[in-house]
Design a protein around this motif. Structure first.
Motif, mmCIF file in Angstrom:
data_model
loop_
_atom_site.group_PDB
_atom_site.id
_atom_site.type_symbol
_atom_site.label_atom_id
_atom_site.label_comp_id
_atom_site.label_asym_id
_atom_site.label_seq_id
_atom_site.Cartn_x
_atom_site.Cartn_y
_atom_site.Cartn_z
ATOM 1 N N ALA A 126 14.464 61.880 20.480
ATOM 2 C CA ALA A 126 13.815 62.914 21.290
ATOM 3 C C ALA A 126 13.656 64.171 20.455
ATOM 4 O O ALA A 126 14.475 64.447 19.578
ATOM 5 N N GLU A 127 12.599 64.927 20.762
ATOM 6 C CA GLU A 127 12.361 66.182 20.047
ATOM 7 C C GLU A 127 11.600 67.139 20.948
ATOM 8 O O GLU A 127 10.595 66.761 21.545
ATOM 9 N N ALA A 128 12.111 68.364 21.067
ATOM 10 C CA ALA A 128 11.471 69.394 21.890
ATOM 11 C C ALA A 128 11.996 70.764 21.482
ATOM 12 O O ALA A 128 13.062 70.874 20.872
ATOM 13 N N ASP A 129 11.248 71.798 21.834
ATOM 14 C CA ASP A 129 11.727 73.162 21.628
ATOM 15 C C ASP A 129 12.937 73.400 22.521
ATOM 16 O O ASP A 129 12.981 72.919 23.658
ATOM 17 N N GLU A 130 13.879 74.149 22.027
ATOM 18 C CA GLU A 130 15.092 74.439 22.802
ATOM 19 C C GLU A 130 14.755 75.057 24.157
ATOM 20 O O GLU A 130 15.420 74.796 25.154
ATOM 21 N N ALA A 131 13.701 75.864 24.217
ATOM 22 C CA ALA A 131 13.300 76.511 25.470
ATOM 23 C C ALA A 131 12.895 75.490 26.540
ATOM 24 O O ALA A 131 12.938 75.792 27.729
ATOM 25 N N ASP A 132 12.508 74.284 26.115
ATOM 26 C CA ASP A 132 12.096 73.244 27.058
ATOM 27 C C ASP A 132 13.258 72.381 27.535
ATOM 28 O O ASP A 132 13.095 71.572 28.448
ATOM 29 N N LEU A 133 14.419 72.521 26.907
ATOM 30 C CA LEU A 133 15.590 71.736 27.273
ATOM 31 C C LEU A 133 16.388 72.434 28.370
ATOM 32 O O LEU A 133 16.222 73.636 28.605
ATOM 33 N N VAL A 134 17.235 71.673 29.025
ATOM 34 C CA VAL A 134 18.135 72.222 30.047
ATOM 35 C C VAL A 134 19.558 71.909 29.596
ATOM 36 O O VAL A 134 19.858 70.774 29.216
ATOM 37 N N ARG A 135 20.439 72.898 29.643
ATOM 38 C CA ARG A 135 21.839 72.710 29.238
ATOM 39 C C ARG A 135 22.684 72.587 30.499
ATOM 40 O O ARG A 135 22.700 73.497 31.330
ATOM 41 N N ILE A 136 23.362 71.443 30.638
ATOM 42 C CA ILE A 136 24.225 71.205 31.805
ATOM 43 C C ILE A 136 25.544 70.645 31.313
ATOM 44 O O ILE A 136 25.571 69.625 30.616
ATOM 45 N N GLU A 137 26.620 71.314 31.660
ATOM 46 C CA GLU A 137 27.975 70.865 31.329
ATOM 47 C C GLU A 137 28.113 70.500 29.846
ATOM 48 O O GLU A 137 28.710 69.494 29.486
ATOM 49 N N GLY A 138 27.524 71.310 28.972
ATOM 50 C CA GLY A 138 27.650 71.093 27.539
ATOM 51 C C GLY A 138 26.685 70.096 26.946
ATOM 52 O O GLY A 138 26.694 69.855 25.742
ATOM 53 N N ASN A 139 25.843 69.486 27.769
ATOM 54 C CA ASN A 139 24.863 68.504 27.286
ATOM 55 C C ASN A 139 23.452 69.083 27.334
ATOM 56 O O ASN A 139 23.089 69.749 28.296
ATOM 57 N N TRP A 140 22.664 68.785 26.300
ATOM 58 C CA TRP A 140 21.254 69.150 26.287
ATOM 59 C C TRP A 140 20.461 68.041 26.948
ATOM 60 O O TRP A 140 20.580 66.879 26.558
ATOM 61 N N TYR A 141 19.641 68.381 27.925
ATOM 62 C CA TYR A 141 18.767 67.434 28.614
ATOM 63 C C TYR A 141 17.335 67.669 28.144
ATOM 64 O O TYR A 141 16.818 68.776 28.266
ATOM 65 N N PHE A 142 16.731 66.621 27.593
ATOM 66 C CA PHE A 142 15.370 66.690 27.066
ATOM 67 C C PHE A 142 14.364 66.331 28.152
ATOM 68 O O PHE A 142 14.597 65.410 28.934
ATOM 69 N N PRO A 143 13.204 67.013 28.170
ATOM 70 C CA PRO A 143 12.163 66.636 29.131
ATOM 71 C C PRO A 143 11.706 65.200 28.851
ATOM 72 O O PRO A 143 11.684 64.764 27.691
ATOM 73 N N PRO A 144 11.345 64.459 29.895
ATOM 74 C CA PRO A 144 10.961 63.054 29.717
ATOM 75 C C PRO A 144 9.868 62.839 28.667
ATOM 76 O O PRO A 144 9.931 61.877 27.901
ATOM 77 N N ALA A 145 8.887 63.721 28.597
ATOM 78 C CA ALA A 145 7.786 63.554 27.648
ATOM 79 C C ALA A 145 8.235 63.718 26.193
ATOM 80 O O ALA A 145 7.529 63.298 25.279
ATOM 81 N N ALA A 146 9.409 64.304 25.971
ATOM 82 C CA ALA A 146 9.909 64.541 24.618
ATOM 83 C C ALA A 146 10.716 63.370 24.067
ATOM 84 O O ALA A 146 11.145 63.392 22.920
ATOM 85 N N VAL A 147 10.927 62.346 24.884
ATOM 86 C CA VAL A 147 11.786 61.221 24.514
ATOM 87 C C VAL A 147 10.930 60.003 24.165
ATOM 88 O O VAL A 147 9.986 59.674 24.879
ATOM 89 N N ASP A 148 11.296 59.325 23.076
ATOM 90 C CA ASP A 148 10.623 58.092 22.675
ATOM 91 C C ASP A 148 11.165 56.960 23.545
ATOM 92 O O ASP A 148 12.195 56.369 23.236
#
Length: 100
Positions: free
Chosen positions: A11-33
């Motif tokens: 997965a690859e995305a700008d940090e601004a597009d990610l969501v941080r929850i409980e120490g984990n980075w969540y990538f938007p679905p479109a950013a994931v292979d």
């Protein structure tokens, strides 16, 4: 930001597009292979986020079981708590390197 196993970027995305929850980075679905993910039958329900969908990561012939997860339909209270809709966003286990 990238999520990688060895030299393979999952997965690859700008940090601004990610969501941080409980120490984990969540990538938007479109950013994931998605070609590198396989749906897992492992059940889990988080008491505040909702029902989780696990994925195994396939790198070449190797399958890394349950190394990614998402909340396809988070509880409304979870979205309020996080401050952003993270439905379908995908996070990765610690052995998947997430960074710049």
């Amino acid at each position: 930001m990238r999520a990688r196993v060895g030299e393979t970027t999952i997965a690859e995305a700008d940090e601004a597009d990610l969501v941080r929850i409980e120490g984990n980075w969540y990538f938007p679905p479109a950013a994931v292979d998605k070609a590198l993910l396989q749906t897992s039958d492992t059940p889990y329900t988080c008491p505040w986020k909702g029902e989780c969908q696990y994925y195994s990561v396939k790198i070449g012939n190797e399958i890394l079981a349950d190394r990614a997860w998402a909340y396809p339909e988070p509880y409304p209270g979870a979205i309020e708590r996080v401050g952003r809709d993270f439905a379908g966003y995908i996070a990765f286990a610690p052995d998947v390197e997430v960074g710049d």
